[in-house]
Design a protein around this motif. Sequence first.
Motif, PDB file in Angstrom:
ATOM      1  N   GLY A 117       0.835  -1.260   0.085  1.00 17.27           N
ATOM      2  CA  GLY A 117      -0.005  -0.019  -0.097  1.00 17.27           C
ATOM      3  C   GLY A 117       0.990   1.337  -0.195  1.00 17.27           C
ATOM      4  O   GLY A 117       1.702   1.249   0.812  1.00 17.27           O
TER       5      GLY A 117
ATOM      6  N   LEU B 221      -6.085   1.208   4.996  1.00 15.77           N
ATOM      7  CA  LEU B 221      -5.019   0.426   4.083  1.00 15.77           C
ATOM      8  C   LEU B 221      -3.979  -0.076   4.798  1.00 15.77           C
ATOM      9  O   LEU B 221      -3.468  -1.158   4.707  1.00 15.77           O
TER      10      LEU B 221
ATOM     11  N   GLU C 292       3.616  -1.585   4.077  1.00 13.75           N
ATOM     12  CA  GLU C 292       2.933  -0.103   3.550  1.00 13.75           C
ATOM     13  C   GLU C 292       4.332   0.989   3.161  1.00 13.75           C
ATOM     14  O   GLU C 292       5.164   1.020   3.947  1.00 13.75           O
TER      15      GLU C 292
END
Length: 196
Positions: free
Chosen positions: A138, A147, A154
Amino acid sequence: MNEIRNYITTLQLTLDQLDLRAIDQAIKMLHKARLSRCQVFIMGNGGSASTASHFVCDLAKNTRVSGYPDYRVLGLADNMALLSAYANDEGYENVFSSQLSSLLQPGDLVIAISTSGNSPNVLNAVRLANQLGAQTIGLTGFDGGQLSSLVDLELHVPSNCIEHVEDVHLMLEHLICKNLLQMLTADRFVASSISV
């Protein structure tokens, strides 16, 4: 003039806070996806859709090295006819997950770009990807949103300025693609040196 200077200065401060280890991990995940011939799916809305399309283009074209597999990469925001058909018939919140449901295989890689981290269509697609055994990355901004906790990795841009978040997301895709190309170019150079 002060506004121009402030924009640039604040952007530089944001860049200084990026998690370099996470970026390196994303590069490794994409490299592995290439070598194992997994598919890569990239998605986003609005400006993030544009970044997703740019990412697809750069992965597909600018990382090619003879003797290595090309990326099998698809932008989920790029087919307007399909996107609007799913939006009309199944709801905009399902435009990405509906595409993934017929294409995604375990081990594939899904890259979700969302400045807020809260776009329902992105979240639904990532949830489906997790259920089907795909890996997920993400690209987020602000506080990472929902998210942040849904993805395997991430890449967070620590900024509340949407323009800065989008600037850095585009920079990250360029940085990632450049490194992916250099990895193979360096590997090829080492291999040719050993064989001499």
